[in-house]
Design an enzyme around this catalytic site. Structure first.
Site, PDB file in Angstrom:
ATOM      1  N   SER A 466       0.818  -1.214   0.000  1.00 26.38           N
ATOM      2  CA  SER A 466       0.000   0.000   0.000  1.00 26.38           C
ATOM      3  C   SER A 466       0.855   1.268   0.000  1.00 26.38           C
ATOM      4  O   SER A 466       1.528   1.561  -0.980  1.00 26.38           O
ATOM      5  CB  SER A 466      -0.962  -0.044   1.195  1.00 26.38           C
ATOM      6  OG  SER A 466      -1.978   0.909   1.062  1.00 26.38           O
ATOM      7  N   ASP A 477      10.277   6.164  -9.870  1.00 28.28           N
ATOM      8  CA  ASP A 477       9.850   6.962 -11.025  1.00 28.28           C
ATOM      9  C   ASP A 477      10.624   8.278 -11.128  1.00 28.28           C
ATOM     10  O   ASP A 477      10.977   8.707 -12.234  1.00 28.28           O
ATOM     11  CB  ASP A 477       8.349   7.252 -10.941  1.00 28.28           C
ATOM     12  CG  ASP A 477       7.504   6.014 -11.190  1.00 28.28           C
ATOM     13  OD1 ASP A 477       8.014   5.075 -11.831  1.00 28.28           O
ATOM     14  OD2 ASP A 477       6.340   5.986 -10.745  1.00 28.28           O
ATOM     15  N   LYS A 491      -0.685  -4.432  -3.158  1.00 26.06           N
ATOM     16  CA  LYS A 491      -1.977  -3.926  -2.657  1.00 26.06           C
ATOM     17  C   LYS A 491      -2.160  -2.499  -3.164  1.00 26.06           C
ATOM     18  O   LYS A 491      -1.706  -1.543  -2.557  1.00 26.06           O
ATOM     19  CB  LYS A 491      -1.990  -3.972  -1.135  1.00 26.06           C
ATOM     20  CG  LYS A 491      -3.175  -3.285  -0.461  1.00 26.06           C
ATOM     21  CD  LYS A 491      -4.483  -3.971  -0.751  1.00 26.06           C
ATOM     22  CE  LYS A 491      -5.580  -3.495   0.221  1.00 26.06           C
ATOM     23  NZ  LYS A 491      -5.869  -2.061   0.159  1.00 26.06           N
TER      24      LYS A 491
END
Length: 697
Positions: A466, A477, A491
């Site tokens: 999560s 990124d 998740k």
């Protein structure tokens, strides 16, 4: 002739089961409140779920099959003819759900209850027939029957249960119990099952039906009964007094899915993900067998007042035989914010005659003191604030890079993941959230400035989930650092809790996407540098769950790249592999992981011959012990005589750092090896970046 000698003979000689009269067992029926709640749940799934749910015949077939799996997943009680009268639900279960017509689903449960009750009485009858056990012969018991065809006759199931009864007895015999103890323990087990069957209420059956309905949509959508809703609220407030472990059903067993950061179980070091709990006892009480017991009943047994001790009979995740259980004790406690606070340390690495200092910040969860925050207090506790303090501390110690350790971090407050990323970037988006209507909201760090702009690493594992995945994905990124470890949990969905007229529904309403447009759902975050792990992704993680939502993408957003770590990955990987080849802990992890998978694939059945069973178990454990002792010899540690001692030894070394031991002593720990290697990789990265900057001048 003994009972178990008789059980080894031809099926033709078996005693045919006498089915309990339907009138002897209470027939449970749905209440009006449950009928109404079923309609509300169906509407919530159709109009409120993130996914587009089609309640067509294909869905009805899936949901009906799921209901059968919940009722009798091992095909051990119901006969084919028991199911036939309800086969029409395969095509019209959706219609009956929207109409609140639950009678036939209840009737199928009642039939299962009759068969189950009669079977347990059959087991007790066979125990009373004879008390002398014989484990000769060449029979084997198939362990997983979820794909087996439904039995056509009672004789087929009698043959199966003769083997199951013998296996239950053999399991106890292998733990050095005599015939009298075996009979007594099995009688207590079976009588306990009868008692629990007799205590089943209408709400229990409704919960099973709704579990079949919701789990066909996704694994995180679920119905909570009024009682379960209370428990959920307690868990969310962290005031629950227990052991700090999240449990899930795994066939007839209860499995540990994860440990709560800072909780009693994690501190004790005696439980691990994928361990199976087969017994629960209080400090001065008898151990209660919980095989086949409902999950919420097992949870109730484990709960208790702070300071009390609970005993668990545990089959380790790596065990190849269910007879190889261990009894552990955990002192119940609450989980305080302080137990989950971020902590830092400095790791010294010697290279070429120089000492290099690397910082590591362990972040167990993403927390915030909501009460203090909402009250407007200036000094409220949060993950971001605590990490910022640790970063400042490490900067004062002149570290050459910082590793954020997110292993076992199951997530928490999304706002903290966003603000924490902001410590390492100068404003920008962090995550996209798409809701059930397709609207995308962009979240990010709006504060100018960067607290730390030096070399950064993120260490993750399969239990990083999560919010942890949002942070790791954003760092990756942005090109802000190196992600190391193993593939994360996956998740990537958001749930909300809504009241029903009866109970509550936890509904998946949104999905997380990285700023690059890729979802974290199902696939998680793939590390740049992969470390071996004993956590099997086929058993733990989103992709291991039935009906998990798929990975997909949305449009990426504009963001600034801070670096190009991918330029150095080949060099980093080469240096890492060279170190790992000479690291006993890394070699052990790779080989033990491969061996565990191999043994699980081999163990589709168990021998009911005592000598053969012992030979098979000893041979398999000898392989595991040899790997462990190979690791210990390379580290200069004392070798073990029994494989079952390995966990205690590993847990001890994993806790060495708490006793003030040096990095050299800590290196004996399997888990510690990941942290030390992450520091090594980050140091390589820092040097490569520094060299590149010098060349570009």
């Amino acid at each position: 002739m003994s009972l178990f000698a008789t059980l080894s003979r031809s099926v033709a000689l078996t005693i045919i089961l006498v089915v309990t009269s339907p009138m002897a067992i209470a027939q449970l029926e749905p209440t009006e409140e449950q009928r109404q709640a079923a309609v509300e749940i169906a509407d919530s799934l159709r109009y409120g779920h993130y996914a587009e749910v089609s309640f067509d015949e294909a869905w009805s077939q899936e949901a009906f099959g799921r209901y059968l799996d919940i009722l009798d997943g091992q095909r051990a009680y119901l006969l084919s003819r028991d199911i036939e009268p309800y086969r029409h639900l395969e095509t019209d279960l959706a219609d009956t759900l929207f109409d609140g017509e639950l009678d036939e689903a209840f009737a199928l449960y009642n039939r299962l209850n009759e068969r189950h009750t009669a079977r347990v009485e059959w087991l007790l009858e066979h125990l009373d027939d004879d008390t002398t056990f014989n484990f000769d012969g060449n029979e084997r018991l198939e362990l997983d029957r979820e794909d087996a065809a439904w039995a056509e006759s009672q004789r087929e199931l009698d043959a199966l249960w003769q083997k199951r009864l013998k296996n239950d007895a053999l399991t106890l015999a292998l733990s050095d119990q005599d015939d009298e103890q075996i009979v007594e323990n099995l009688r207590q087990r079976y009588e306990g099952q009868l008692s629990r069957l007799d205590q089943t209420e209408s709400e229990d059956v409704f919960g099973l039906i709704m579990a079949a309905v919701t789990s066909t949509i996704d694994p995180h959508t679920s119905y909570l009964s009024p009682r379960q809703g209370e428990s959920f609220d307690i868990q969310m407030s962290l005031s629950l007094e227990g052991i700090g472990a999240l449990l899930q059903s795994d066939g007839e067993y209860v499995k540990v899915s994860s440990l709560v950061a800072g909780g009693p179980a994690e501190r004790a070091g005696v439980l691990e993900p994928a361990d199976r709990i087969i017994g629960v006892g209080q400090e001065d009480g008898e151990m209660v067998n919980v095989i086949g017991m409902r999950l919420d009943n097992v949870v109730d047994l484990i709960r208790g007042p702070k300071g009390s001790v609970v005993k668990l009979d545990v089959v380790p995740a790596q065990a190849v035989d269910m007879t190889r259980s261990q009894t552990v004790e955990i002192t119940r406690d609450t989980v305080d914010l302080e137990d989950q606070a971020a902590q830092s340390e400095v790791i010294d690495i010697e290279r070429d005659g120089a000492t290099h200092r690397l910082g590591v910040i362990e972040i167990p969860t993403f927390y915030v003191d909501f009460d203090a925050w909402q009250a407007g207090e200036d000094d409220y506790r949060s993950t971001t604030r605590d990490v910022a303090k640790e970063v400042e501390k490490l900067k004062r110690q002149d570290v050459e890079g910082i590793v954020l350790d997110l292993r076992n971090n199951g997530g928490g407050a999304l706002q903290e993941a966003n603000s924490l990323i902001g410590l390492f970037i100068d404003r920008g988006p962090t995550v996209q959230v798409r809701d059930a209507d397709g609207r995308i909201n962009l979240y990010g760090d709006s504060e100018a400035g960067t607290l730390y702009d030096g070399p950064l690493g993120v260490l993750v594992n399969r239990l990083s989930a999560s919010a942890s995945e949002i942070l790791a994905g954003a760092i990756q990124d942005y090109g802000r650092g190196i992600v190391m470890g193993s593939q994360t949990f996956g998740k990537g969905t958001v749930q909300t809790l809504s009241d029903l007229s009866h109970g509550e529904i936890k509904l998946t309403r949104a999905k997380f996407y990285r700023i690059s447009g890729a979802s974290t759902q199902n696939r998680g975050v793939e590390p740049d540098i992969e470390f071996p792990s004993l956590i099997d992704p086929e058993r733990i993680g989103e992709s291991s769950l039935d009906h998990a939502l798929e990975w997909d993408t949305v449009q990426d957003v504009q963001y600034r790249r801070y670096g190009e770590p991918e330029r150095y990955l080949d060099a980093l990987l080469s240096a890492h592999q060279e170190r790992a080849a000479g690291n006993p802990n890394f070699r052990y992890l790779e080989r033990q992981s491969a061996l565990s998978r191999e043994l699980r694939e081999q163990n589709t059945s168990v021998s009911l011959n005592r000598e053969q069973r012992e030979r098979e178990t000893q041979a398999q454990e000898a392989e595991q012990l040899a790997l462990e002792n190979q690791r210990r010899r390379a580290l200069g540690l004392e070798e073990l005589e029994e494989w079952t001692d390995a966990r205690d030894a590993t847990a001890l070394s994993d806790n060495d750092s708490e006793d003030g031991n040096t990095d050299e002593e800590d290196a004996t720990s399997v888990e510690r090896a990941h942290v030390l290697e992450a520091a090594e990789v980050l140091l390589d990265y820092a040097h490569l970046e520094s060299t590149q900057r010098f060349v570009n001048r």
